[in-house]
Design a protein around this motif. Structure first.
Motif, PDB file in Angstrom:
ATOM      1  N   ASN A 149       0.849  -1.179   0.000  1.00 11.13           N
ATOM      2  CA  ASN A 149       0.000   0.000   0.000  1.00 11.13           C
ATOM      3  C   ASN A 149       0.893   1.240   0.000  1.00 11.13           C
ATOM      4  O   ASN A 149       1.932   1.273   0.657  1.00 11.13           O
ATOM      5  CB  ASN A 149      -0.886  -0.029   1.255  1.00 11.13           C
ATOM      6  N   VAL A 150       0.504   2.275  -0.728  1.00 11.72           N
ATOM      7  CA  VAL A 150       1.355   3.452  -0.888  1.00 11.72           C
ATOM      8  C   VAL A 150       1.691   4.104   0.451  1.00 11.72           C
ATOM      9  O   VAL A 150       2.823   4.576   0.663  1.00 11.72           O
ATOM     10  CB  VAL A 150       0.699   4.474  -1.841  1.00 11.72           C
ATOM     11  N   SER A 151       0.753   4.123   1.384  1.00  8.30           N
ATOM     12  CA  SER A 151       1.035   4.750   2.678  1.00  8.30           C
ATOM     13  C   SER A 151       2.007   3.907   3.502  1.00  8.30           C
ATOM     14  O   SER A 151       2.839   4.445   4.246  1.00  8.30           O
ATOM     15  CB  SER A 151      -0.256   4.987   3.461  1.00  8.30           C
ATOM     16  N   VAL A 152       1.931   2.575   3.364  1.00  2.00           N
ATOM     17  CA  VAL A 152       2.856   1.691   4.072  1.00  2.00           C
ATOM     18  C   VAL A 152       4.257   1.832   3.486  1.00  2.00           C
ATOM     19  O   VAL A 152       5.249   1.945   4.216  1.00  2.00           O
ATOM     20  CB  VAL A 152       2.381   0.226   3.989  1.00  2.00           C
ATOM     21  N   ALA A 153       4.344   1.830   2.163  1.00  5.07           N
ATOM     22  CA  ALA A 153       5.640   1.996   1.506  1.00  5.07           C
ATOM     23  C   ALA A 153       6.265   3.337   1.900  1.00  5.07           C
ATOM     24  O   ALA A 153       7.459   3.411   2.205  1.00  5.07           O
ATOM     25  CB  ALA A 153       5.472   1.914  -0.006  1.00  5.07           C
ATOM     26  N   GLY A 154       5.449   4.372   1.894  1.00  7.82           N
ATOM     27  CA  GLY A 154       5.952   5.687   2.275  1.00  7.82           C
ATOM     28  C   GLY A 154       6.462   5.719   3.701  1.00  7.82           C
ATOM     29  O   GLY A 154       7.489   6.335   3.989  1.00  7.82           O
ATOM     30  N   ALA A 155       5.750   5.042   4.601  1.00 12.95           N
ATOM     31  CA  ALA A 155       6.158   5.018   6.004  1.00 12.95           C
ATOM     32  C   ALA A 155       7.516   4.339   6.172  1.00 12.95           C
ATOM     33  O   ALA A 155       8.377   4.818   6.927  1.00 12.95           O
ATOM     34  CB  ALA A 155       5.103   4.305   6.844  1.00 12.95           C
ATOM     35  N   LEU A 156       7.720   3.228   5.477  1.00 13.71           N
ATOM     36  CA  LEU A 156       9.006   2.529   5.581  1.00 13.71           C
ATOM     37  C   LEU A 156      10.148   3.428   5.135  1.00 13.71           C
ATOM     38  O   LEU A 156      11.198   3.502   5.795  1.00 13.71           O
ATOM     39  CB  LEU A 156       8.975   1.260   4.725  1.00 13.71           C
ATOM     40  N   ILE A 157       9.958   4.108   4.022  1.00 14.77           N
ATOM     41  CA  ILE A 157      11.023   4.967   3.493  1.00 14.77           C
ATOM     42  C   ILE A 157      11.256   6.168   4.401  1.00 14.77           C
ATOM     43  O   ILE A 157      12.406   6.530   4.705  1.00 14.77           O
ATOM     44  CB  ILE A 157      10.670   5.423   2.068  1.00 14.77           C
ATOM     45  N   MET A 158      10.183   6.784   4.859  1.00 16.78           N
ATOM     46  CA  MET A 158      10.330   7.957   5.727  1.00 16.78           C
ATOM     47  C   MET A 158      11.029   7.608   7.039  1.00 16.78           C
ATOM     48  O   MET A 158      11.860   8.376   7.533  1.00 16.78           O
ATOM     49  CB  MET A 158       8.964   8.591   5.991  1.00 16.78           C
ATOM     50  N   TYR A 159      10.708   6.449   7.602  1.00 14.44           N
ATOM     51  CA  TYR A 159      11.357   6.082   8.859  1.00 14.44           C
ATOM     52  C   TYR A 159      12.815   5.712   8.663  1.00 14.44           C
ATOM     53  O   TYR A 159      13.641   5.890   9.568  1.00 14.44           O
ATOM     54  CB  TYR A 159      10.582   4.962   9.561  1.00 14.44           C
ATOM     55  N   GLU A 160      13.179   5.213   7.487  1.00 15.87           N
ATOM     56  CA  GLU A 160      14.590   4.992   7.192  1.00 15.87           C
ATOM     57  C   GLU A 160      15.319   6.332   7.102  1.00 15.87           C
ATOM     58  O   GLU A 160      16.439   6.475   7.602  1.00 15.87           O
ATOM     59  CB  GLU A 160      14.758   4.211   5.881  1.00 15.87           C
TER      60      GLU A 160
END
Length: 232
Positions: A149-160
């Protein structure tokens, strides 16, 4: 404003990352937009961008649980306009897409000024964004599904990005200008007076180090004066 409220707002302002952003490339589902905004707020992103040809698609005030009050949102009709702004700020532009050149998102140096482009739910990142990106990134997956899901993918990248920036000591250093911080302290620490200022067309006062309004008697007289009713 209570001391606790003042401390919390100041902590937020001290940790805002002005050179890290997310660009939602025609993401149209309100729950995904809201989730992305909330994640951006949680890791200290100051401003996000959205390619939104139709204004009505943008997230409403309630669906992001108030995060919109803390994260600035810049809307663009075209991706080109957003891209020009990223480049003017010296940002590396990362597009989430499957390509032969894509690398694991964790291999990127997010301590550099960075814009992360996330695609919409059906088509992903636009061809224009893919073509102009400095680097394509992917989230490695070993299951049967091909994408998150786009929001899940975004969260992973942002937290990295947050992890790397914390290790580099890039938090707890205020980067926002004084005027913006004063505005946030007043609007969020004294919301009733802030609404009255807008209604009466009165300039915002200064907020002192204790979080209290620092204004002269003339300002208080204007605040106490009855509202002028416009003639019908």
């Amino acid at each position: 404003m209570t001391p606790e409220r003042l401390a919390r707002i100041n902590q937020m302002l001290d940790n805002r990352q002005v050179d890290l952003t997310v660009c939602l490339d025609k993401v149209h589902k309100s729950n995904n937009i809201a989730a992305a905004v909330r994640t951006a707020d949680s890791i200290g992103i100051h401003e996000i961008h959205a390619i939104m040809p139709e204004d009505s698609l943008w997230v409403s005030g309630n669906t992001s649980s108030g995060s919109h009050r803390w994260v600035n949102t810049v809307k663009h009709v075209t991706y080109e306009h957003a891209y020009q702004q990223f480049k003017a700020k010296g940002m590396q532009v990362l597009a989430t897409t499957f390509s032969a050149d894509a690398v694991d998102f964790r291999e990127i140096d997010y301590t550099k000024p960075t814009a992360i482009v996330l695609g919409n739910e059906h088509d992903g990142v636009s061809e224009q964004a893919i073509a102009s990106a400095d680097q394509h990134i992917i989230i490695p997956m070993v299951g049967m599904v091909q994408s998150l899901n786009v929001s899940v993918a975004g969260a992973l990248i942002m937290y990295e990005a947050q992890r790397q920036r914390e290790q580099a000591g890039m938090y707890n250093q205020r980067q926002l200008d004084y005027k913006y911080c004063q505005t946030k302290l007043f609007e969020q620490g004294h919301p009733i007076y802030a609404r009255a200022c807008k209604r009466k067309n009165i300039p915002y006062p200064t907020i002192d180090e204790q979080g209290q309004i620092d204004a002269d008697e003339q300002w208080w007289d204007k605040m106490r004066a009855p509202d002028v009713l416009s003639e019908s």
